[in-house]
Enzyme design. Structure first.
Site, PDB file in Angstrom:
ATOM      1  CB  CYS A 119     -87.349  68.585 141.852  1.00 56.30           C
ATOM      2  SG  CYS A 119     -87.275  70.470 142.387  1.00 56.30           S
ATOM      3  CG  HIS A 256     -88.559  68.875 137.449  1.00 55.38           C
ATOM      4  ND1 HIS A 256     -89.076  69.384 137.739  1.00 55.38           N
ATOM      5  CD2 HIS A 256     -87.179  69.104 137.599  1.00 55.38           C
ATOM      6  CE1 HIS A 256     -88.136  70.296 139.025  1.00 55.38           C
ATOM      7  NE2 HIS A 256     -87.450  69.569 138.957  1.00 55.38           N
ATOM      8  CG  ASN A 286     -87.399  73.248 139.734  1.00 53.56           C
ATOM      9  OD1 ASN A 286     -88.763  72.851 139.589  1.00 53.56           O
ATOM     10  ND2 ASN A 286     -86.719  72.991 140.136  1.00 53.56           N
TER      11      ASN A 286
HETATM   12  O1  UT7 Z   1     -85.123  70.769 140.462  1.00 53.79           O
HETATM   13  C1  UT7 Z   1     -84.186  69.978 141.054  1.00 53.79           C
HETATM   14  C2  UT7 Z   1     -82.997  70.091 140.374  1.00 53.79           C
HETATM   15  N1  UT7 Z   1     -82.112  71.411 139.959  1.00 53.79           N
HETATM   16  C3  UT7 Z   1     -81.265  71.211 138.220  1.00 53.79           C
HETATM   17  O2  UT7 Z   1     -81.614  70.518 138.271  1.00 53.79           O
HETATM   18  C4  UT7 Z   1     -81.001  72.742 138.379  1.00 53.79           C
HETATM   19  C5  UT7 Z   1     -79.374  71.776 138.173  1.00 53.79           C
HETATM   20  N2  UT7 Z   1     -78.423  73.707 137.642  1.00 53.79           N
HETATM   21  C6  UT7 Z   1     -78.884  74.057 136.538  1.00 53.79           C
HETATM   22  O3  UT7 Z   1     -79.919  73.963 136.676  1.00 53.79           O
HETATM   23  C7  UT7 Z   1     -77.534  75.354 136.424  1.00 53.79           C
HETATM   24  O4  UT7 Z   1     -76.412  74.805 137.577  1.00 53.79           O
HETATM   25  C8  UT7 Z   1     -77.827  76.585 137.007  1.00 53.79           C
HETATM   26  C9  UT7 Z   1     -79.001  77.090 136.427  1.00 53.79           C
HETATM   27  C10 UT7 Z   1     -78.312  76.556 138.326  1.00 53.79           C
HETATM   28  C11 UT7 Z   1     -76.516  77.343 136.831  1.00 53.79           C
HETATM   29  O5  UT7 Z   1     -76.183  77.631 135.781  1.00 53.79           O
HETATM   30  P1  UT7 Z   1     -74.374  77.302 135.416  1.00 53.79           P
HETATM   31  O6  UT7 Z   1     -74.537  77.303 134.102  1.00 53.79           O
HETATM   32  O7  UT7 Z   1     -73.847  76.007 135.755  1.00 53.79           O
HETATM   33  O8  UT7 Z   1     -74.332  78.344 136.343  1.00 53.79           O
HETATM   34  P2  UT7 Z   1     -73.093  78.304 137.791  1.00 53.79           P
HETATM   35  O9  UT7 Z   1     -73.379  77.470 139.196  1.00 53.79           O
HETATM   36  O10 UT7 Z   1     -71.882  77.873 136.971  1.00 53.79           O
HETATM   37  O11 UT7 Z   1     -72.318  79.464 137.409  1.00 53.79           O
HETATM   38  C12 UT7 Z   1     -71.952  80.901 136.815  1.00 53.79           C
HETATM   39  C13 UT7 Z   1     -71.824  81.849 136.829  1.00 53.79           C
HETATM   40  C14 UT7 Z   1     -70.861  82.024 137.966  1.00 53.79           C
HETATM   41  O12 UT7 Z   1     -70.409  83.510 138.120  1.00 53.79           O
HETATM   42  P3  UT7 Z   1     -68.876  83.074 138.179  1.00 53.79           P
HETATM   43  O13 UT7 Z   1     -68.103  82.677 138.690  1.00 53.79           O
HETATM   44  O14 UT7 Z   1     -68.229  82.743 136.021  1.00 53.79           O
HETATM   45  O15 UT7 Z   1     -67.825  84.864 137.711  1.00 53.79           O
HETATM   46  C15 UT7 Z   1     -72.430  82.661 138.859  1.00 53.79           C
HETATM   47  O16 UT7 Z   1     -71.490  83.722 139.899  1.00 53.79           O
HETATM   48  O17 UT7 Z   1     -72.935  82.668 136.779  1.00 53.79           O
HETATM   49  C16 UT7 Z   1     -73.340  83.972 138.326  1.00 53.79           C
HETATM   50  N3  UT7 Z   1     -74.493  83.519 138.526  1.00 53.79           N
HETATM   51  C17 UT7 Z   1     -75.326  84.371 138.300  1.00 53.79           C
HETATM   52  N4  UT7 Z   1     -75.042  85.578 137.237  1.00 53.79           N
HETATM   53  C18 UT7 Z   1     -76.649  86.376 137.550  1.00 53.79           C
HETATM   54  C19 UT7 Z   1     -75.171  82.435 139.190  1.00 53.79           C
HETATM   55  N5  UT7 Z   1     -76.398  83.010 139.492  1.00 53.79           N
HETATM   56  C20 UT7 Z   1     -76.676  84.093 138.789  1.00 53.79           C
HETATM   57  C21 UT7 Z   1     -78.019  84.833 138.552  1.00 53.79           C
HETATM   58  N6  UT7 Z   1     -77.302  85.863 137.747  1.00 53.79           N
HETATM   59  N7  UT7 Z   1     -78.747  84.042 138.584  1.00 53.79           N
END
Ligand code: UT7
Length: 332
Positions: A119, A256, A286
């Site tokens: 990225c 980005h 993204n």
């Molecule tokens: O371009 C390269 C650089 N990449 C980035 O900068 C990405 C950086 N990371 C992020 O943007 C975020 O961490 C994400 C968008 C990927 C995830 O968001 P988050 O707020 O960090 O969520 P999480 O991974 O902590 O997940 C929270 C909850 C989990 O459920 P539980 O364990 O709390 O029950 C996940 O299983 O959300 C759940 N979850 C989803 N639910 C519905 C994860 N993905 C999804 C989804 N739909 N697509």
């Protein structure tokens, strides 16, 4: 870093172009095959839809479409280029470089190579192109970011499948020649790039030559998020210091487009109102190395960003690799 030595030419960013595949996949479309919701995706990322390449559409095809637009805006033929740098992590083939294929499709000559910083690839391409022109090795370079990330996604993995899209963006870098198009403090004022391989395991693809298969994206999202906020802020700080400009001098942030919550944090740091931040994440998602030049080109064509404006770019991705650049865009 931009040397203050006046014997180095300024490196002007004179034009841009972009391309998005026709097919749009909305969040609601994804709910048909994934346990996710439009509400979750919008709230946690800011994404509403993404463009996905057609089956027969290659990274090089999208790169060429963006390149043609950029060359057109610059008023240059492909034969005017000294070289082409393509930032991609989704090349058409393992080799030759996608840049070679793009060169052939454009009927250009000179050098052509890919940079692979996921990225952050566009910032890396900009940094390398800037250095080559300053070193006198080239005068006109096309820097392209192009990705078909849809081909390395696990479409059953809701934690990654909802985040990415396909597309391409391109910019033209030109040496100022000391004549009428030369002016102080124009062009690439600074650029910084960093890599910390210790964090390789929080964002990677589980495939490649050693494994004999292409592989799919794996990410520990919350870890990448924390690094992104900290490292992008530091990168921007260093780029601003090297440019001699402060946050108050930045007209536009073109970040980005990975997560709107990350963008908001950096926006706050620069104290920029929403009207000064280019956001395409809702429509593009993204697109990895393509995300900055795609967003930049939209803002150039939409007449938001104008010649003489100071733009801050920043990106982070797998590696971890990250970087930032400060550019006064256009021709003096
Ligand atoms: O371009 C390269 C650089 N990449 C980035 O900068 C990405 C950086 N990371 C992020 O943007 C975020 O961490 C994400 C968008 C990927 C995830 O968001 P988050 O707020 O960090 O969520 P999480 O991974 O902590 O997940 C929270 C909850 C989990 O459920 P539980 O364990 O709390 O029950 C996940 O299983 O959300 C759940 N979850 C989803 N639910 C519905 C994860 N993905 C999804 C989804 N739909 N697509």
């Amino acid at each position: 870093m931009t040397p203050s030595n006046p014997t180095f030419p300024s490196v002007l960013l004179t034009a841009s172009g972009s391309y998005l595949p026709q097919k749009i996949v909305t969040n609601d479309d994804l709910t048909k095959t994934l346990d996710t919701s439009d509400e979750w995706i919008r709230q946690r990322t800011g994404i509403a839809q993404r463009h996905i390449a057609a089956e027969d559409e290659l990274t090089s095809d999208m790169a060429v479409a963006a390149a043609k637009q950029a060359l057109n805006m610059a008023g240059l033929g492909a034969d005017a280029l000294d070289g082409i740098i393509v930032a991609t992590t989704t090349p058409d083939d393992t080799f030759p470089s996608t840049a070679s294929v793009v060169q052939r499709k454009l009927a250009a000559t000179g050098f052509a190579f890919d940079v692979q910083a996921v990225c952050a690839g566009f910032i890396y391409g900009l940094d390398v192109g800037d250095a080559m022109i300053k070193a006198g090795k080239a005068r006109k370079i096309l820097v392209i970011g192009a990705e078909t990330f849809s081909r390395i996604l696990d479409w059953q993995d809701r934690s990654t499948a909802v985040l990415f899209g396909d597309g391409a963006g391109a910019v033209v870098l030109e040496a100022s020649d000391g004549g009428e198009n030369s002016a102080e403090n124009w062009g690439i004022l600074s650029s910084v790039i960093f890599t910390d391989g210790r964090f390789r395991d929080i964002l990677y693809v589980d495939g490649g030559v050693a494994r004999g298969q292409v592989g799919k994206v794996k990410m520990v999202g919350p870890d990448v998020f924390k690094h992104a906020v900290e490292k992008l802020a530091n990168g921007l700080d260093q780029a601003m210091t090297q440019s001699g400009l402060g946050a108050e001098d930045i007209d536009w942030l073109v970040p980005h487009q990975a997560n709107d919550r990350i963008i908001k944090t950096l926006q706050k740091k620069l104290k920029l109102p929403d009207e000064r931040v280019i956001r395409t994440i809702a429509r593009h998602a993204n697109t990895s190395a393509a995300s900055i030049p795609l967003a930049f080109d939209e803002a150039m064509r939409g007449k938001q960003i104008k010649a003489g404006d100071v733009v801050a770019f920043e990106a982070i991705g797998g590696g971890l690799a990250w970087g930032a650049a400060i550019v006064r865009v256009g021709r003096p």
